[in-house]
Design an enzyme around this catalytic site. Structure first.
Site, PDB file in Angstrom:
ATOM      1  N   HIS A 114       1.209  -7.199   6.945  1.00  0.00           N
ATOM      2  CA  HIS A 114       0.408  -6.561   5.884  1.00  0.00           C
ATOM      3  C   HIS A 114       1.309  -5.744   4.957  1.00  0.00           C
ATOM      4  O   HIS A 114       1.248  -5.884   3.728  1.00  0.00           O
ATOM      5  CB  HIS A 114      -0.664  -5.681   6.535  1.00  0.00           C
ATOM      6  CG  HIS A 114      -1.449  -4.834   5.572  1.00  0.00           C
ATOM      7  ND1 HIS A 114      -2.730  -5.144   5.175  1.00  0.00           N
ATOM      8  CD2 HIS A 114      -1.125  -3.673   4.919  1.00  0.00           C
ATOM      9  CE1 HIS A 114      -3.157  -4.228   4.314  1.00  0.00           C
ATOM     10  NE2 HIS A 114      -2.210  -3.316   4.145  1.00  0.00           N
ATOM     11  N   GLU A 115       2.140  -4.900   5.546  1.00  0.00           N
ATOM     12  CA  GLU A 115       2.989  -4.024   4.722  1.00  0.00           C
ATOM     13  C   GLU A 115       3.988  -4.857   3.907  1.00  0.00           C
ATOM     14  O   GLU A 115       4.251  -4.553   2.743  1.00  0.00           O
ATOM     15  CB  GLU A 115       3.717  -2.991   5.597  1.00  0.00           C
ATOM     16  CG  GLU A 115       2.795  -2.046   6.383  1.00  0.00           C
ATOM     17  CD  GLU A 115       1.871  -1.209   5.520  1.00  0.00           C
ATOM     18  OE1 GLU A 115       2.122  -1.065   4.313  1.00  0.00           O
ATOM     19  OE2 GLU A 115       0.855  -0.727   6.048  1.00  0.00           O
ATOM     20  N   HIS A 118       2.510  -6.163   0.765  1.00  0.00           N
ATOM     21  CA  HIS A 118       2.565  -5.281  -0.415  1.00  0.00           C
ATOM     22  C   HIS A 118       3.870  -5.491  -1.182  1.00  0.00           C
ATOM     23  O   HIS A 118       3.882  -5.528  -2.410  1.00  0.00           O
ATOM     24  CB  HIS A 118       2.468  -3.813   0.022  1.00  0.00           C
ATOM     25  CG  HIS A 118       1.108  -3.393   0.455  1.00  0.00           C
ATOM     26  ND1 HIS A 118      -0.026  -3.674  -0.263  1.00  0.00           N
ATOM     27  CD2 HIS A 118       0.696  -2.689   1.552  1.00  0.00           C
ATOM     28  CE1 HIS A 118      -1.081  -3.152   0.363  1.00  0.00           C
ATOM     29  NE2 HIS A 118      -0.665  -2.569   1.476  1.00  0.00           N
ATOM     30  N   ASP A 124      -4.224  -3.917  -1.474  1.00  0.00           N
ATOM     31  CA  ASP A 124      -5.156  -3.808  -0.352  1.00  0.00           C
ATOM     32  C   ASP A 124      -6.507  -4.399  -0.723  1.00  0.00           C
ATOM     33  O   ASP A 124      -6.889  -4.434  -1.885  1.00  0.00           O
ATOM     34  CB  ASP A 124      -5.345  -2.331   0.032  1.00  0.00           C
ATOM     35  CG  ASP A 124      -4.167  -1.810   0.818  1.00  0.00           C
ATOM     36  OD1 ASP A 124      -3.773  -2.457   1.802  1.00  0.00           O
ATOM     37  OD2 ASP A 124      -3.638  -0.748   0.439  1.00  0.00           O
TER      38      ASP A 124
HETATM   39 ZN   LIG Z   1      -2.048  -1.891   2.712  1.00  0.00          ZN
END
Ligand SMILES: [Zn+2]
Length: 186
Positions: A114-115, A118, A124
């Protein structure tokens, strides 16, 4: 599993289009895959998790290669408390911080992919849907899915192919809400 199904779906659509006589052009000039060098020297016990996440992103995208120990486009840090977050300095460049305390409640691999998402240009999308990677902690601690959806992966591919505006993938800090089910910050 998910990405395998996605690939099957893509193959099916391509076959269906071919049957209809539609020619699917190859996306953009097939330039060499862009390499994003990530550095795990500060990743502590999450270095292996970073390698797994890199493989997931490499498999999910068609024009990216996340590669270890070739440079420092992306630095990965292990921290203790304060929450996991990502600092994107530009598309494909930045820093990812994995909070040990959060990673004891949520899947460390899901947090990591997830990170990194980014850094690869994704925002998000806290809608609680576990089939999305960018739903993050909103999908709860039981959600351990570390794979981007086809839509999420294609968005990254398009960003790096330059077929999608990178205006919204510039410098940004993502302080992630991976809400704790066990504690209340008061
Ligand atoms: Zn996030």
């Amino acid at each position: 599993m998910t990405s395998r199904l996605n690939r099957l779906a893509v193959a099916f659509v391509a076959t269906a289009l071919a049957t209809l006589g539609v020619t699917v052009a190859n996306p953009a000039p097939a330039s060499a895959a862009m390499t994003i060098c990530y550095n795990t020297s500060q990743a502590g016990s999450y270095a292996g998790t970073a390698n797994q996440a890199a493989s997931i992103w490499n498999n999910a995208t068609s024009n990216l290669t996340l590669s270890a120990n070739c440079g420092s486009n992306l630095r990965i840090y292990q921290i203790n408390g304060g929450g996991s977050y990502a600092v994107r300095t530009s598309l494909g460049n930045g820093r990812v911080y994995i909070d040990t305390q959060q990673a004891q409640q949520y899947s460390p691999l899901r947090i990591m992919t997830h990170e990194i998402g980014h850094i690869l240009g994704l925002p998000d999308n806290y809608n609680g849907n576990c089939s999305l990677l960018m739903s993050g902690g909103s999908a709860g601690t039981s959600c351990t899915n570390p794979y981007p959806s086809t839509t999420e992966a294609n968005r990254v591919t398009n960003l790096f192919a330059g077929t999608r505006s990178t205006d919204r993938a510039s410098s940004e800090i993502f302080r992630d809400s991976w809400p704790s089910m066990l504690t209340t910050v008061g």
